[in-house]
Design a protein around this motif. Structure first.
Motif, PDB file in Angstrom:
ATOM      1  N   ASP A  47       0.859  -1.189   0.000  1.00 42.45           N
ATOM      2  CA  ASP A  47       0.000   0.000   0.000  1.00 42.45           C
ATOM      3  C   ASP A  47       0.894   1.238   0.000  1.00 42.45           C
ATOM      4  OD1 ASP A  47      -1.775   2.063   0.427  1.00 42.45           O
ATOM      5  OD2 ASP A  47      -2.768   1.148   2.154  1.00 42.45           O
ATOM      6  N   THR A  50      -1.992  12.607  -6.712  1.00 44.78           N
ATOM      7  CA  THR A  50      -3.252  12.401  -5.978  1.00 44.78           C
ATOM      8  C   THR A  50      -3.117  12.877  -4.547  1.00 44.78           C
ATOM      9  OG1 THR A  50      -3.799  10.488  -7.343  1.00 44.78           O
ATOM     10  CG2 THR A  50      -4.919  10.673  -5.224  1.00 44.78           C
ATOM     11  N   GLN A  51      -1.976  12.619  -3.920  1.00 47.41           N
ATOM     12  CA  GLN A  51      -1.774  12.985  -2.523  1.00 47.41           C
ATOM     13  C   GLN A  51      -1.654  14.510  -2.328  1.00 47.41           C
ATOM     14  OE1 GLN A  51       1.428  10.825  -0.667  1.00 47.41           O
ATOM     15  NE2 GLN A  51       0.049   9.162  -0.127  1.00 47.41           N
ATOM     16  N   THR A  52      -1.170  15.188  -3.341  1.00 45.79           N
ATOM     17  CA  THR A  52      -0.953  16.632  -3.201  1.00 45.79           C
ATOM     18  C   THR A  52      -2.075  17.459  -3.798  1.00 45.79           C
ATOM     19  OG1 THR A  52       0.349  16.649  -5.257  1.00 45.79           O
ATOM     20  CG2 THR A  52       1.552  16.403  -3.190  1.00 45.79           C
ATOM     21  N   SER A  53      -3.043  16.819  -4.429  1.00 42.65           N
ATOM     22  CA  SER A  53      -4.142  17.559  -5.066  1.00 42.65           C
ATOM     23  C   SER A  53      -5.231  17.896  -4.043  1.00 42.65           C
ATOM     24  CB  SER A  53      -4.732  16.745  -6.206  1.00 42.65           C
ATOM     25  OG  SER A  53      -5.276  15.520  -5.734  1.00 42.65           O
ATOM     26  N   LEU A 101       0.402   8.666  -8.065  1.00 50.48           N
ATOM     27  CA  LEU A 101       0.098   8.595  -6.640  1.00 50.48           C
ATOM     28  C   LEU A 101       0.488   9.896  -5.933  1.00 50.48           C
ATOM     29  CD1 LEU A 101      -0.983   6.900  -4.349  1.00 50.48           C
ATOM     30  CD2 LEU A 101       1.282   5.853  -4.104  1.00 50.48           C
ATOM     31  N   LEU A 102       1.650  10.449  -6.248  1.00 52.90           N
ATOM     32  CA  LEU A 102       2.085  11.694  -5.638  1.00 52.90           C
ATOM     33  C   LEU A 102       1.156  12.847  -6.011  1.00 52.90           C
ATOM     34  CD1 LEU A 102       5.952  11.379  -6.089  1.00 52.90           C
ATOM     35  CD2 LEU A 102       4.710  11.393  -3.920  1.00 52.90           C
ATOM     36  N   ASN A 124       0.170   4.224  -0.954  1.00 53.59           N
ATOM     37  CA  ASN A 124      -0.511   5.415  -0.463  1.00 53.59           C
ATOM     38  C   ASN A 124      -0.223   5.580   1.036  1.00 53.59           C
ATOM     39  OD1 ASN A 124      -2.461   7.655  -0.939  1.00 53.59           O
ATOM     40  ND2 ASN A 124      -3.668   6.524   0.561  1.00 53.59           N
ATOM     41  N   ARG A 143       5.622  11.270   4.611  1.00 52.43           N
ATOM     42  CA  ARG A 143       5.309  12.699   4.748  1.00 52.43           C
ATOM     43  C   ARG A 143       5.171  13.094   6.219  1.00 52.43           C
ATOM     44  NH1 ARG A 143       4.135  15.065  -0.053  1.00 52.43           N
ATOM     45  NH2 ARG A 143       3.446  13.754  -1.787  1.00 52.43           N
ATOM     46  N   GLU A 144       4.571  12.214   7.012  1.00 53.26           N
ATOM     47  CA  GLU A 144       4.364  12.523   8.431  1.00 53.26           C
ATOM     48  C   GLU A 144       5.676  12.692   9.185  1.00 53.26           C
ATOM     49  OE1 GLU A 144       1.846   9.537  10.103  1.00 53.26           O
ATOM     50  OE2 GLU A 144       0.191   9.964   8.722  1.00 53.26           O
ATOM     51  N   LEU A 188       3.662   6.361   1.560  1.00 55.66           N
ATOM     52  CA  LEU A 188       4.021   7.746   1.276  1.00 55.66           C
ATOM     53  C   LEU A 188       3.462   8.694   2.336  1.00 55.66           C
ATOM     54  CD1 LEU A 188       3.631   7.902  -2.596  1.00 55.66           C
ATOM     55  CD2 LEU A 188       5.756   7.964  -1.291  1.00 55.66           C
ATOM     56  N   GLN A 189       2.266   8.396   2.819  1.00 53.80           N
ATOM     57  CA  GLN A 189       1.695   9.218   3.882  1.00 53.80           C
ATOM     58  C   GLN A 189       2.555   9.143   5.138  1.00 53.80           C
ATOM     59  OE1 GLN A 189      -0.819  11.398   3.711  1.00 53.80           O
ATOM     60  NE2 GLN A 189      -0.284  11.971   5.815  1.00 53.80           N
TER      61      GLN A 189
END
Length: 276
Positions: free
Chosen positions: A228, A273-276, A270-271, A230, A237-238, A233-234
């Motif tokens: 996973d 999607t995460q930043t949009s 994927l990146l 997603n 970022r955390e 990457l989350q």
């Protein structure tokens, strides 16, 4: 996030024959062409790369050839990968001499990071003190890297003393080295990559991303396995990490450039999607 891709897929992991009889010469090596790998990596859209210590030996006497390749492709040499057994007292100083050479080459060619793998598995299981010996070796690697202007990170790896999350917990308590999670190796060892990234968030200093298929026990391009990303990457970022992500694949049945392109398309989407 900046995206890089190591050259390992172009030829796979081999080693230098001299290392069989002289530990000081036991460098990692990718058998393929570094020039071809750099050109394919750049064409796939990556801007950074990582190489094995042994592959730099090809350019030691003509460093301008390596510099020209980087300039031609627009790639940044981010990191150099090396490793050792660490647990055998009789040879550890020879291993450290090799790592000193690897760090010196990495610095000469402009790398920022030294990625360390290893910690040998004994034939009959770990002996008393193996984790302490590995930790001591990793702390020596940190000192060697720092003296060369590099950051040392430890890469847990299947087939070494640190395969499982339990083993990773032991070594992270004993050593102060920074952490380089490899998502597929962590998953292959039974761990949850996102959870382990969060657990060692204050030690995160480099990242290897690759996918994993537990049924075939094989590494895969991103999006073609079961991880996973997603969530991974989350978790990254955390931690506040906002730097190089190395999209690695040890081996691929087909064209290595195709594998790099598959992972790049998946990660870009994927990146976004995460930043949009």
């Amino acid at each position: 996030m900046k995206l890089g891709y190591p050259t390992i897929t172009w030829g796979g992991v081999v080693g230098m024959p001299g290392g069989v009889t002289s530990v000081k010469d036991s460098f990692y090596l990718t058998a393929g062409s570094t020039a071809d790998a750099f050109r394919d990596i750049a064409a796939a859209g990556y801007t950074g790369t990582e190489v094995f210590d042994g592959n730099l030996l090809e350019f030691v006497d003509e460093p301008q050839s390596f510099t020209h390749l980087l300039e031609e492709t627009g790639l940044t040499l981010v990191s150099v990968y090396t490793g050792a057994n660490f647990i055998f007292d009789d040879i550890v100083n020879e291993e450290m001499a090799k790592i000193e050479k690897a760090a010196a080459m990495a610095a000469t060619f402009g790398a920022q990071r030294l990625v360390i793998g290893g910690g040998a598995q004994r034939a009959h299981g770990p002996a008393d003190g193996d984790f302490q010996r590995l930790a001591s070796g990793l702390d020596r690697c940190t000192e060697i890297a720092s003296a060369a202007g590099l950051t040392a990170t430890y890469h847990p790896h299947l087939g070494t003393l640190v395969e499982t999350s339990e083993a990773l917990t032991k070594i992270m308590k004993l050593s102060g080295i920074h952490f380089c999670p490899d998502t597929a190796h962590l998953a292959g060892g039974g761990g949850n990559p996102a959870e382990l990234i969060r657990r060692y968030s204050d030690r995160l200093a480099h990242v290897h991303l690759k996918d994993w298929d537990s049924r075939s026990q094989r590494f895969m391009p991103l999006g073609e396995g079961e991880l996973d990303f997603n969530a991974i990457l989350q978790a990254i970022r955390e931690t506040g990490y906002d730097d190089w992500l190395m999209v690695e694949l040890d081996y691929y049945d087909g064209d290595p450039k195709t594998a790099a392109e598959i992972s790049k398309r998946y990660l870009d989407k994927l990146l976004a999607t995460q930043t949009s």
